[in-house]
Scaffold this motif. Sequence first.
Motif: not given
Length: 381
Positions: A307-311, A321-322, A332-342, A355-361
């Motif tokens: 889900k995209l947040l405003p920018c 990704y909540a 989540m950030a580590v698995s995106l790098v390791r498993d998806y290469g981003v 505080t964790d709101h399940s948000v990535l930048r």
Amino acid sequence: MISIQSKLPGVGTTIFTVMSKLAEEYKAINLSQGFPDYPCDPKLITEVTKAMKKGFNQYAPMPGLPALRELIAEKAHHLYGAPYDPDTEVTITAGGTQAIFTALGASISPGDEVIIFEPAYDSYAPAVKLLGGLVKPYELAPPNYEIDWEMVRKLFSANTKMIILNSPQNPTGCILSEKDIKALIRLTRNTDILILSDEVYEHIIFDGQTHHSIALYPELRERSFITASFGKLLHTTGWKLGYCLAPERLMKEFRKVHQFNVFSVNTPMQLGIANYLKDPSTYLGLSAFFQEKRDLFRSLLSETKFKLLPCNGSYFQCISYAHLSNEKDNEMAVSLVRDYGVASIPVSAFYTKHTDHSVLRFCFAKKQETLEKAVQRLMKL
Ligand code: PMP
Ligand code: GLN
């Protein structure tokens, strides 16, 4: 064994270093740390090279080269009607980070309280703590990260020394509205509270919206340090050059710290930048340039499950990704790098309490093909 007692016991290596290193390790596309993957304008390189060849290779004056300070003062006057005196109210720094640190160094004594809006750029809190100050975080929440100014008032005490603002904001991409600024004026009126306004993304603001620089408001200007970065303005984050604007009373103290902090910064680059920036189109076109990237990136990401947040500004796009997973954002950030290469940045890194709101930048200051390739990978999620 001689050791020192840590002044920052809770602080590790910055998330930018951690994620960029992981990106390298996994040969991932690095959308974590905020820097462009395309070259700066060759004309800028020519100007800097010219300055070096002409022999401008010794110390610059302590506050910065007059030509560059004059240009910055003119820009502040032209854009915001702010009458900063280039001799006494503008100082060139080694990037936005040093400007922030020096402004804090000049202002904060042990026991002083500093209000910051979280998620916040990660240098603010450690710098305040190092100086013996106390951080009073106000936690904002997705999707809109709005500020309730009555809540800010509740954080005030007899020891409140400063409020740190950052608009357009890193990491959320949110901007302060005129209503926010009016509330801030009301709240700080008849107080001695200082403002540190980190405006490194002042020229990256979207959809025709206005940047409400503190420089626009005389009442706030009088109590404010405004900091900026040429890294963002010129696509040259590695040059580490920036500046600070402040009224003479404040700038006098800023320079006392600056002169023993770095004394002065890189001469040929200051001269090169001064010559390059004579043409204002070099920075006035930045919003359109980055809006195209933002629009492309958002439209590509809309094909993923995120889900995209405003920018509204900056060159960062946050996603939630909540609804997809309970995983912590750093995992989540580590698995995106390791498993998806981003590579991305977990936004909990910008909260004192993690505080964790399940948000990535994600940083979208990248070539079109980089953004396309990254999203192709994220589509697999
Ligand atoms: N403030 C914010 C909000 C930032 O995102 C950054 C990173 N560019 C800085 C300050 C530091 O700027 P610089 O790289 O010029 O030190
Ligand atoms: N400002 C950039 C970001 O937010 C990088 C800052 C840094 O690496 N210290 O990603």
